[in-house]
Design a protein around this motif. Structure first.
Motif, PDB file in Angstrom:
ATOM      1  N   UNK A  69       0.919  -0.939  -0.547  1.00 49.30           N
ATOM      2  CA  UNK A  69      -0.331   0.183   0.143  1.00 49.30           C
ATOM      3  C   UNK A  69       1.104   1.279  -0.379  1.00 49.30           C
ATOM      4  N   UNK A  70       1.981   1.280   0.584  1.00 47.10           N
ATOM      5  CA  UNK A  70       2.526   2.552   0.986  1.00 47.10           C
ATOM      6  C   UNK A  70       3.420   2.912  -0.832  1.00 47.10           C
ATOM      7  N   UNK A  71       3.814   1.600  -0.923  1.00 50.10           N
ATOM      8  CA  UNK A  71       4.613   1.871  -2.850  1.00 50.10           C
ATOM      9  C   UNK A  71       3.357   2.219  -3.208  1.00 50.10           C
ATOM     10  N   UNK A  72       2.493   1.603  -3.437  1.00 43.95           N
ATOM     11  CA  UNK A  72       1.262   2.094  -4.480  1.00 43.95           C
ATOM     12  C   UNK A  72       1.082   3.992  -4.339  1.00 43.95           C
ATOM     13  N   UNK A  73       1.078   4.071  -2.882  1.00 39.68           N
ATOM     14  CA  UNK A  73       0.993   5.737  -2.324  1.00 39.68           C
ATOM     15  C   UNK A  73       1.671   6.016  -3.608  1.00 39.68           C
ATOM     16  N   UNK A  74       3.293   5.919  -2.639  1.00 38.45           N
ATOM     17  CA  UNK A  74       4.342   6.493  -3.126  1.00 38.45           C
ATOM     18  C   UNK A  74       4.398   7.012  -4.503  1.00 38.45           C
ATOM     19  N   UNK A  75       4.553   6.085  -5.760  1.00 43.81           N
ATOM     20  CA  UNK A  75       4.829   5.383  -6.968  1.00 43.81           C
ATOM     21  C   UNK A  75       3.638   6.183  -8.458  1.00 43.81           C
ATOM     22  N   UNK A  76       2.831   5.876  -7.405  1.00 41.45           N
ATOM     23  CA  UNK A  76       1.658   6.102  -8.415  1.00 41.45           C
ATOM     24  C   UNK A  76       1.834   6.691  -8.801  1.00 41.45           C
ATOM     25  N   UNK A  77       1.238   8.329  -8.224  1.00 43.20           N
ATOM     26  CA  UNK A  77       1.925   9.629  -8.836  1.00 43.20           C
ATOM     27  C   UNK A  77       2.774  10.011  -9.599  1.00 43.20           C
ATOM     28  N   UNK A  78       4.151   9.070  -9.184  1.00 41.86           N
ATOM     29  CA  UNK A  78       4.990   9.504 -10.306  1.00 41.86           C
ATOM     30  C   UNK A  78       5.093   8.938 -11.426  1.00 41.86           C
ATOM     31  N   UNK A  79       4.475   7.791 -11.807  1.00 41.79           N
ATOM     32  CA  UNK A  79       4.327   7.203 -13.339  1.00 41.79           C
ATOM     33  C   UNK A  79       3.999   7.777 -14.591  1.00 41.79           C
ATOM     34  N   UNK A  80       4.119   7.471 -15.232  1.00 41.77           N
ATOM     35  CA  UNK A  80       3.520   8.633 -16.701  1.00 41.77           C
ATOM     36  C   UNK A  80       2.439   7.873 -17.295  1.00 41.77           C
ATOM     37  N   UNK A  81       2.642   6.127 -16.751  1.00 41.38           N
ATOM     38  CA  UNK A  81       1.501   4.934 -17.059  1.00 41.38           C
ATOM     39  C   UNK A  81       1.564   4.194 -15.942  1.00 41.38           C
ATOM     40  N   UNK A  82       0.267   3.721 -16.311  1.00 47.86           N
ATOM     41  CA  UNK A  82       0.189   2.413 -15.235  1.00 47.86           C
ATOM     42  C   UNK A  82       0.429   2.213 -15.097  1.00 47.86           C
TER      43      UNK A  82
END
Length: 95
Positions: A69-82
């Motif tokens: 959950x923490x990984x997704x919270x931190x990384x998803x906003x930085x991803x250029x695509x899913x």
């Protein structure tokens, strides 16, 4: 054995921070019950994670836990695509 491959792409400005986050998470994930391996591969602006888990139940426990959950919270906003995740059943190397 379950083989999981996650591919994530980031803007150039975010790739260094993303790799740092993945590497920090890898330390904790490798200690989880059922994780056989967790390897990080980096491209120019993308990251591939290759994981091996004893079984799907142990991988699902990781996916429903705080580390994931923490990984997704931190990384998803930085991803250029899913991210793209591929999960497969593979034979144990010993058998």
């Amino acid at each position: 054995m379950i083989l999981v491959i996650v591919e994530a792409t980031f803007e150039d400005a975010n790739i260094e921070k993303a790799v740092e986050i993945f590497e920090a998470q890898a330390v904790a994930v490798r200690q989880l019950n059922g994780c056989e391996s967790y390897a990080l591969y980096r491209g120019q602006n993308d990251v591939a994670i290759v994981q091996k888990w004893q079984d799907m139940a142990k991988f699902d426990a990781y996916r429903s836990g705080e580390i994931f959950a923490a990984l997704g919270q931190d990384l998803k906003p930085m991803m250029s695509v899913p991210p793209v995740t591929t999960i497969g059943q593979v034979a144990d190397e010993a058998g």
